[in-house]
Write an enzyme that holds these catalytic residues in place. Sequence first.
Site, short mmCIF file in Angstrom:
data_model
loop_
_atom_site.label_atom_id
_atom_site.label_comp_id
_atom_site.label_asym_id
_atom_site.label_seq_id
_atom_site.Cartn_x
_atom_site.Cartn_y
_atom_site.Cartn_z
N SER A 1 43.29 33.68 51.39
CA SER A 1 42.31 34.62 51.97
C SER A 1 42.69 35.13 53.36
O SER A 1 42.55 36.32 53.63
CB SER A 1 40.92 33.99 51.99
OG SER A 1 40.47 33.81 50.68
N LYS B 1 31.71 25.41 47.06
CA LYS B 1 30.97 26.55 46.51
C LYS B 1 29.62 26.17 45.90
O LYS B 1 28.65 26.90 46.04
CB LYS B 1 31.80 27.24 45.43
CG LYS B 1 33.02 27.99 45.92
CD LYS B 1 33.64 28.63 44.69
CE LYS B 1 34.83 29.46 44.93
NZ LYS B 1 35.21 30.24 43.75
N ASP C 1 32.89 36.32 42.50
CA ASP C 1 33.94 36.02 41.51
C ASP C 1 33.75 36.83 40.22
O ASP C 1 34.72 37.31 39.62
CB ASP C 1 33.96 34.53 41.19
CG ASP C 1 34.56 33.71 42.32
OD1 ASP C 1 35.41 34.24 43.05
OD2 ASP C 1 34.16 32.54 42.48
N TYR D 1 47.13 33.06 38.33
CA TYR D 1 48.00 34.15 38.81
C TYR D 1 49.32 33.63 39.38
O TYR D 1 50.13 34.41 39.87
CB TYR D 1 47.27 35.03 39.84
CG TYR D 1 46.75 34.26 41.03
CD1 TYR D 1 45.42 33.83 41.06
CD2 TYR D 1 47.57 33.95 42.09
CE1 TYR D 1 44.94 33.11 42.13
CE2 TYR D 1 47.09 33.23 43.17
CZ TYR D 1 45.78 32.81 43.19
OH TYR D 1 45.30 32.09 44.25
#
Length: 278
Positions: free
Chosen positions: A20, A69, A106, A223
């Site tokens: 980030s 989270k 998300d 990814y």
Amino acid sequence: MTSFPLKAAVMGWPISHSLSPRLHGFWLRQYGIDGRYDALPVEPQNLQSALRALPAQGLRGVNLTVPLKELALSVIDTADDTARRIGAVNLVTVEPDGRLHGRNTDAYGFTQNLLHGGYKPDSTAFVLGAGGAARAVIVALADMGFTDIRIANRTVDRAEKLARDFSTPAGSITPVAWHDAADALGGVDLLVNTTSLGMKGQPELAFPLDALPATAAVTDIVYNPLETALLRAARRRGHQTIDGLGMLLHQARPSFAAFFGQDPAVTPQLRDYILADK
Ligand code: ATR
């Protein structure tokens, strides 16, 4: 008049692997914004005090990553509907009155990645995995209008729990045993991997695609590597494939807009810049 840089950060434990700061730093430079985006290591037991300190520290807000989270929902003052449905918060903003508002971007990131990848939402989706990432994906799929969502997970109880949590009169969620998954691909329009399998350092996801309709698209939230074994196998069979990097990039857009007042673009240059660091 002195102007102060706009400040934001990402909190997690550990936090050193977070992409980030690199992502937001790219956009800050691209848009010439006087801002900072830092990485803050925060242990779960310190989350409450760390979040409550945001207004005094002059931060506009923070992103949250693993393992904060879910916990954050019980700390913040208000949360949007998407965060409540997913049961997790990845964006906390400091409101003008000092209250903390939680959001989850998300699902948005997942949807935008598909749409920017040229995918046209359909009706039947097959989700591999039933962890935290799967919850965001299922909310995204339901909001895109998928009415038949099948979930296969190694631990079938977790898939059953998701089916209970997310089934609505408008859409059925069906748990599928992991070893039956390959046989339950009939009529599927979109196959999504939300497990950690295929990620660098993890075993590959060996999943037979023979029963997947030729018209189905395949996407992976992993990814790194960009083309997982699943995506490679799908591409070789002629399926439309969409890699997972775009989900990471698009989920960051609402955060950047909230912190720095600019909806940033996901460009090939940004993709290359993020990939260069992996
Ligand atoms: P996240 O929040 O990233 O989704 P998670 O909650 O730990 O992380 O979920 C990881 C997912 O990958 C789960 O669906 C997990 O299956 P289990 O619920 O059975 O643990 C799946 N997963 C991880 N390793 C796996 C493996 N070797 N085989 C099959 N599934 C695996």
